[in-house]
Design an enzyme around this catalytic site. Structure first.
Site, PDB file in Angstrom:
ATOM      1  NE  ARG A 148      -2.330  -1.147   3.620  1.00  0.00           N
ATOM      2  CZ  ARG A 148      -1.749  -0.352   4.492  1.00  0.00           C
ATOM      3  NH1 ARG A 148      -1.761   0.966   4.319  1.00  0.00           N
ATOM      4  NH2 ARG A 148      -1.188  -0.828   5.578  1.00  0.00           N
TER       5      ARG A 148
ATOM      6  CE1 TYR B 221       0.263  -5.855  -1.656  1.00  0.00           C
ATOM      7  CE2 TYR B 221      -0.861  -3.891  -0.863  1.00  0.00           C
ATOM      8  CZ  TYR B 221      -0.326  -5.143  -0.633  1.00  0.00           C
ATOM      9  OH  TYR B 221      -0.381  -5.686   0.620  1.00  0.00           O
TER      10      TYR B 221
ATOM     11  N   GLY C 196      -3.957  -4.183  -1.747  1.00  0.00           N
ATOM     12  CA  GLY C 196      -4.434  -3.172  -0.796  1.00  0.00           C
ATOM     13  C   GLY C 196      -4.823  -1.864  -1.474  1.00  0.00           C
TER      14      GLY C 196
ATOM     15  CE  LYS D  53      -6.256  -3.473   4.568  1.00  0.00           C
ATOM     16  NZ  LYS D  53      -6.466  -3.855   5.966  1.00  0.00           N
TER      17      LYS D  53
ATOM     18  CG  HIS E 222      -7.101  -2.597  10.228  1.00  0.00           C
ATOM     19  ND1 HIS E 222      -5.798  -2.145  10.287  1.00  0.00           N
ATOM     20  CD2 HIS E 222      -7.083  -3.648   9.368  1.00  0.00           C
ATOM     21  CE1 HIS E 222      -5.037  -2.884   9.505  1.00  0.00           C
ATOM     22  NE2 HIS E 222      -5.781  -3.797   8.945  1.00  0.00           N
TER      23      HIS E 222
ATOM     24  CB  SER F 131      -0.739  -3.613   7.917  1.00  0.00           C
ATOM     25  OG  SER F 131      -1.811  -2.734   7.707  1.00  0.00           O
TER      26      SER F 131
ATOM     27  CB  CYS G 286       0.887  -6.469  13.989  1.00  0.00           C
ATOM     28  SG  CYS G 286       1.922  -5.032  13.738  1.00  0.00           S
TER      29      CYS G 286
ATOM     30  CG  ASN H 138       0.139 -15.727  12.326  1.00  0.00           C
ATOM     31  OD1 ASN H 138      -0.185 -16.366  11.328  1.00  0.00           O
ATOM     32  ND2 ASN H 138       1.334 -15.184  12.468  1.00  0.00           N
TER      33      ASN H 138
ATOM     34  CG  ASP I  87      -7.555  -6.884   7.150  1.00  0.00           C
ATOM     35  OD1 ASP I  87      -6.683  -6.516   7.958  1.00  0.00           O
ATOM     36  OD2 ASP I  87      -7.761  -6.301   6.066  1.00  0.00           O
TER      37      ASP I  87
ATOM     38  CG  ASN J  80       3.178  -6.539   1.890  1.00  0.00           C
ATOM     39  OD1 ASN J  80       2.588  -7.115   2.819  1.00  0.00           O
ATOM     40  ND2 ASN J  80       2.574  -5.656   1.113  1.00  0.00           N
TER      41      ASN J  80
ATOM     42  NE  ARG K 104       0.068  -8.530   2.216  1.00  0.00           N
ATOM     43  CZ  ARG K 104      -0.662  -7.925   3.148  1.00  0.00           C
ATOM     44  NH1 ARG K 104      -1.819  -8.416   3.512  1.00  0.00           N
ATOM     45  NH2 ARG K 104      -0.217  -6.852   3.746  1.00  0.00           N
TER      46      ARG K 104
HETATM   47  C1  OXD Z   1      -3.146  -4.382   5.373  1.00  0.00           C
HETATM   48  C2  OXD Z   1      -3.775  -5.608   4.821  1.00  0.00           C
HETATM   49  O1  OXD Z   1      -2.255  -3.808   4.718  1.00  0.00           O
HETATM   50  O2  OXD Z   1      -4.668  -6.145   5.486  1.00  0.00           O
HETATM   51  O3  OXD Z   1      -3.545  -3.980   6.473  1.00  0.00           O
HETATM   52  O4  OXD Z   1      -3.431  -6.029   3.717  1.00  0.00           O
HETATM   53 MN    MN Z   2      -5.191  -5.070   7.250  1.00  0.00          MN
END
Ligand code: OXD
Ligand code: MN
Length: 601
Positions: free
Chosen positions: A86, A216, A218, A225, A245, A267, A269, A273, A294, A383, A385
């Site tokens: 992003r 991309y 995001g 988003k 979020h 994001s 973090c 998981n 998310d 990053n 995905r």
């Molecule tokens: C972010 C995502 O960037 O969820 O927060 O992809």
């Molecule tokens: Mn996110």
């Protein structure tokens, strides 16, 4: 302009499901006249359509087919190396006045911005196919559910939207032919994927998004988003609900008692998981289920907060995902998935740093170059995905399609902090919890372009996603609190605290169940806690640490409050609030005074 997305030509019966809504048809006509595509492809979300689009994407090298035996029905996509995250500096909130966008957003005047974007879009789809993607966000029978349309010239976007949203006929049916129906207008064009012509612009008052120059996720899966958070948060305030979020998970005890928890982390973090956590062996009979990983849309019902996940897939960070860190994610992405910017092995499998097992002796890296374990470059982009349908998740919650949502017992805020912030503590009440969210900070990650590892304030993990003035957003949180007779308890967690040697003190991942259990016990009013200047903190025996190989000194460090560090932290809170230029509600300013005062008691 280089044609980054040549047109495709569908046989009869594919790409011709036109909506009946005249307002919608007029808008598509208007964008078609502006962008001048070779043809228009009306998506219906069918299996046949998907197969056709995949076949065309393979022909044009938009996708690479993975080994069918190793990862069935899955594909690799490589983005332009200049387009991997992003871009917050190219993200704009275009409200009539700068004040409405507020101090944390980059504002751009709507009329000028439309005019600039229309200039860029003029003839931009010549020689390309313009796809019209209808979708809904939210379970089909939820009052919160929204209809969106995304126009795009990217097949990758269409294929991803089919995973991430409920896409196709379902949205056309929901829209119907009401000319006044509320729906989001999203326009996306890759242009020539040049960062100099990359803009992600939101017009909240018009329920409109225009995104150009990027591919991309995001920036271009406009449902996520852009609609579910930026436009969503604006609509939520206007309509009296919340767009956050946050992941949403269910926790069931061995006695069959179930609670739902929503948690906001910035994001990359660990939201995915945490949402898919598998309790360690010691927690026999405990079960964690995923509602979302998310985004949470929440509404007040009978004085309680209820949450739905507006999405239907996961767009997760790949590196570090393994059977050790997240078995449910590994099982989810073992099929039906789109991978972006991971490495391709010689036998057609995917690989990334942190995957189980040894690295392959040779692979093609995310840029398409030869790679060996000796290479200096990473094989997968940090990053990179996965995009995978939520129905693949073995831990999917049974109420994920429940229209009224799931009742939220606790809200957790958390960030990546090497120091200062304890493993877990509980706010004294709702307003204090709002203060915890408003002053949250985290070390930056690769999910957004820019420096990694710098502490930045990220209120409620919404800094890049709040579509209006952050001061009004804080006030909205306080106002929602007044409508809750049974408000969720609010907590703060930090899985990332480091000891003197720079090593993480807490094992994280599945072991976070120990913290979750304390949170649930607090909701059940049977969890012990000690009063501290920060709020309620677990005492040494309140956390279930049985069968965990952890030093008592580490636990003391994890739960410790260093007064010197907190003096600095409170000063940072003040600096942050001051930087917002007078928009912070008085209640939050007095929360800070109360926090400072508790340290002197
Ligand atoms: C972010 C995502 O960037 O969820 O927060 O992809
Ligand atoms: Mn996110």
């Amino acid at each position: 302009m280089k044609n980054t997305a040549p047109a495709i030509f569908a046989p009869d019966g594919i790409g011709d499901t036109k909506p009946i809504n005249q307002a919608m048809l007029d808008w598509v006509h208007e964008i078609g006249t502006l962008t001048e595509p070779e043809n228009i492809f009306w998506c219906d979300g069918s299996e046949r359509e998907n197969e056709f689009l995949i076949a065309e994407s393979l022909k044009q090298n938009v996708l690479i087919k993975l080994n069918e035996k190793k990862v069935p029905r899955s594909y690799l996509h490589r983005s332009n190396p200049n387009d991997v995250a992003r871009v917050e500096r190219f993200t704009f909130i275009c409200t009539p006045t700068k004040e409405e966008a507020g101090p944390t957003n980059t504002w751009s005047e709507p009329a000028e911005t439309y005019s600039k974007l229309h200039g860029l879009l003029k003839g931009a789809m010549r020689g390309r196919t313009m796809f019209v993607v209808p979708y809904i966000m939210g379970p089909p029978d939820s009052p919160l559910t929204k209809v969106g349309f995304e126009i795009t010239d990217s097949k990758y976007v269409v294929l991803s939207m089919r995973i991430m949203t409920r896409m196709g006929k379902i949205a056309l049916e929901r829209l119907g032919n009401d000319p006044k129906a509320e729906w989001n207008r999203g326009v996306h064009s890759l242009l020539d994927v040049d960062p100099a012509r990359r803009f992600i612009c939101h017009f909240p008052q018009d329920n409109t998004i225009i995104s150009v120059g990027s591919g991309y996720g995001g920036n271009v899966l406009l449902s996520k988003k852009c609609l579910a958070l930026r436009i969503g948060s604006y609509l939520a305030r206007k309509q009296g609900w919340m767009a956050e979020h946050m992941l949403i998970l269910g926790v069931e005890s061995p006695e069959g008692k179930k609670h739902y928890v929503a948690a906001a982390f910035p994001s990359a973090c660990g939201k995915t998981n945490f949402a898919m956590l598998i309790p360690p062996k010691h927690f026999k009979g405990w079960k964690v289920t995923t509602v979302g990983d998310d985004i949470a849309w929440m509404q007040v019902r009978d004085g309680r907060l209820y949450a739905v996940n507006p999405e239907s897939g996961y767009f997760g960070v790949v590196p570090g995902t393994s059977y050790k860190s997240n078995p449910n994610a590994m099982k989810s992405i073992a099929r039906d998935s789109l991978y972006t910017n991971v490495a391709l092995t010689d036998d057609g499998d995917v690989w990334w740093e942190g995957k189980d097992g040894p690295p392959p002796a040779h692979a093609i890296d995310w840029r398409g170059n030869d790679w060996t374990p000796e290479s200096k470059e990473k094989a997968a982009h940090p990053n990179s995905r996965f995009t995978t349908p939520m129905r693949n998740n073995p831990a999917l919650d049974s109420d994920v399609e429940e229209g009224k949502g799931v009742p939220i017992s606790a809200i957790i805020f958390g960030g990546r902090r090497s120091d200062t912030v304890p493993l877990v503590y509980q706010a004294l009440d709702w307003d204090h919890g709002v203060y915890l969210g408003a002053t949250m900070a985290s070390e930056t990650t690769a999910a957004a372009a820019g420096a990694v590892g710098q502490v930045r304030r990220d209120p409620m993990a919404m800094l890049p996603f709040c579509g209006y003035n952050i001061g009004d957003y804080f006030q909205h949180w306080l106002d929602i609190g007044k409508r809750l007779t049974h408000p969720p308890l609010i907590f703060n967690v930090n899985w990332f605290r480091k000891g003197a040697g720079g090593k993480f003190l807490w094992p994280g991942f599945g072991e976070n169940m120990r913290v979750l259990k304390w949170v649930i016990n607090r909701c059940e009013v049977n969890g012990g806690a000690l009063q501290s200047p920060l709020g309620w903190l677990p005492g040494p025996h309140d956390l279930d640490l049985e069968e965990l190989d952890i030093d008592h000194k580490c636990v003391a460090e994890l739960l410790g409050i260093d007064h010197g560090e907190w003096q600095k932290e409170i000063a940072e809170h003040k600096k942050f609030f001051d930087s917002l230029g007078g928009v912070v509600p008085q209640q939050l300013l007095s929360q800070r005074d109360q926090l400072a005062a508790r340290f002197t008691e």
